[in-house]
Design an enzyme around this catalytic site. Structure first.
Site, PDB file in Angstrom:
ATOM      1  N   TYR A  55      -8.395   6.065  -2.577  1.00  0.00           N
ATOM      2  CA  TYR A  55      -7.150   5.413  -2.140  1.00  0.00           C
ATOM      3  C   TYR A  55      -7.440   4.367  -1.068  1.00  0.00           C
ATOM      4  O   TYR A  55      -7.052   3.196  -1.192  1.00  0.00           O
ATOM      5  CB  TYR A  55      -6.149   6.453  -1.608  1.00  0.00           C
ATOM      6  CG  TYR A  55      -5.031   5.841  -0.779  1.00  0.00           C
ATOM      7  CD1 TYR A  55      -4.064   5.036  -1.364  1.00  0.00           C
ATOM      8  CD2 TYR A  55      -4.959   6.057   0.611  1.00  0.00           C
ATOM      9  CE1 TYR A  55      -3.046   4.460  -0.601  1.00  0.00           C
ATOM     10  CE2 TYR A  55      -3.943   5.489   1.377  1.00  0.00           C
ATOM     11  CZ  TYR A  55      -2.992   4.692   0.762  1.00  0.00           C
ATOM     12  OH  TYR A  55      -2.001   4.110   1.525  1.00  0.00           O
ATOM     13  N   LYS A 109      -7.016   0.238  -1.003  1.00  0.00           N
ATOM     14  CA  LYS A 109      -6.180  -0.492  -0.044  1.00  0.00           C
ATOM     15  C   LYS A 109      -7.038  -1.490   0.746  1.00  0.00           C
ATOM     16  O   LYS A 109      -6.602  -2.613   1.016  1.00  0.00           O
ATOM     17  CB  LYS A 109      -5.478   0.477   0.918  1.00  0.00           C
ATOM     18  CG  LYS A 109      -4.374   1.315   0.296  1.00  0.00           C
ATOM     19  CD  LYS A 109      -3.195   0.507  -0.225  1.00  0.00           C
ATOM     20  CE  LYS A 109      -2.360  -0.126   0.869  1.00  0.00           C
ATOM     21  NZ  LYS A 109      -1.125  -0.763   0.323  1.00  0.00           N
TER      22      LYS A 109
END
Ligand code: NAD
Ligand code: DAU
Length: 349
Positions: A157, A161
């Site tokens: 994740y 990002k």
């Protein structure tokens, strides 16, 4: 010139608070909420503004470049606030590619659509990218994340990002696009999908189900009330300097186990249960793979330069949050039926 702002991910947790704030506070702006309505997107979050004359909704996936171009043209989009993302760390561990597709590929699609629509006048429009403190990695030896802290993402994740943040800055440098990035700590509050720690525990305490605490519960997160994050986004959007990064956080660090105990105590009181009843539900389970130890944001820059600071104390915010979940049973029932049950079985059993 009046603004026509594209807010992506507006049906999600944070996005819904940002959309509501902008629709209500700026009636002269046109607010276009673009969302694919994944499992995390829920138009029930937007009931308060769904009939407002300055609110529009487009069900579009940011992986679809052609559809994005059409939305820019149809609504003459002047600015973007980009929140759409796959946002749950545990899901990124079991399916990293989904995070590359939406968070990286989708963000580049959106940058391309903006660049094409704003060709020749890139300096007159703002692309605001909403990001996370997780890009800075894990704090092991004290200290805080500053805007200058080197990127060191540790999960699929946060890697996705971080990649999206880099692309936004690359478009600013290469094409002179006017951009701004903010990196925020953990949010909590109404509309939070109950796969995340706080709403998951509230829901499980309510239903007398086990409270799964990863490892020993010693990991630390820095919690901010979601409406304060929405206010910070408003501040950065209107006053932030192009090309800058702003860290957003509440100087409010908690060990996971302490948060879970606090929720148990408060909910025993609110539900009229004997003290200690809910704590018995705490169950220590297998740790998250590569679990980041501690996040802590230094938000001095946004306070000193733009005058933003959190408005709510944690004790007040957590009461508002618990009460919201207890009153909005129907919302909770809707989002925990169907696919949520499959996810829960797969992840926790
Ligand atoms: P969320 O998962 O609640 O909502 C994400 C929204 O994006 C949903 O409405 C979903 O339908 C939509 N979406 C997902 N994939 C899409 C796609 N391919 N195309 C269009 N829409 C899509 O997330 P959140 O917690 O509200 O986070 C919003 C943003 O803020 C994310 O970018 C996240 O990285 C960032 N952020 C979150 C936190 C937090 O604590 N939740 C903290 C800091 C930053
Ligand atoms: O820091 C900002 C980030 O905060 C955002 O970028 C993410 O989108 C958001 O999901 C959040 O990430 P975390 O991983 O910190 O949040 P989560 O609620 O999943 O977990 C909080 C802490 O609680 C973490 O240390 C893991 C732990 N945890 C979580 C769950 C779901 C448990 O102990 N048990 C659980 O069942």
């Amino acid at each position: 010139m009046s603004k026509s702002i594209l807010i992506t991910g507006g049906a999600g947790f944070i996005g819904s608070h940002v959309v509501q704030l902008f629709v209500e506070k700026y009636p002269s702006y046109k607010i276009v909420n673009l969302d694919a309505l994944t499992y995390a997107g829920n138009l029930e979050n937007l009931k308060a503004v769904e009939n407002a004359s300055n609110y529009y909704f487009e069900k579009v996936d940011i992986q679809d470049a052609l559809e994005l171009e059409k939305v820019f043209e149809k609504h003459a989009i002047t600015d973007v606030i980009h929140l759409a993302a796959e946002s749950h760390v545990d899901r990124s561990i079991s399916d990293p590619l989904a995070f590359v597709k939406t968070n990286v590929f989708g963000t580049v699609n959106l940058l391309n659509a903006a660049k094409k629509a704003w060709e020749g006048e890139l300096d007159q429009h703002l692309f605001y990218h909403v990001s996370t403190d997780e890009v800075y990695g894990s704090l092991h030896d004290g200290g805080f994340f500053l805007e200058t802290t080197p990127y060191d993402p540790q999960s699929p994740y946060s890697a996705s990002k971080a990649a999206s943040d880099h692309f936004v800055r690359a478009y600013a440098n290469t094409y002179k696009m006017k951009t701004v990035v903010s990196n925020c700590s953990n949010n909590y509050g109404p509309n939070h999908f109950p796969e995340k720690l706080i709403p998951l525990c509230i829901n499980n305490i309510k239903n007398m189900k086990p409270l799964p605490v990863y490892g020993k519960g010693e990991n630390v997160r820095d919690w901010l009330f979601v409406k304060d994050h929405a206010r910070a986004i408003d501040t950065v959007f209107h006053q932030g300097k192009a090309g800058e990064t702003y860290n957003i956080g509440g100087f409010n660090e908690w060990k996971n186990i302490d948060i879970v105990r606090l929720l148990c105590k408060k909910m025993d009181e609110k539900l009229g249960r004997e003290e200690g009843t809910s704590e018995k539900l705490i169950t220590f389970v297998k740790d998250r793979a590569g679990h980041d130890l501690r996040y802590a944001i230094d938000s001095s820059k946004i306070k000193n330069e733009l005058g933003w600071e959190p408005s709510l104390q944690f004790d007040e915010g957590i009461d508002i949050t618990i009460d919201w979940y207890l009153v909005n049973e129907e919302w909770l029932d809707h989002v925990t039926s169907g696919a949520y049950q499959d996810y829960y079985q797969q992840h926790y059993h």
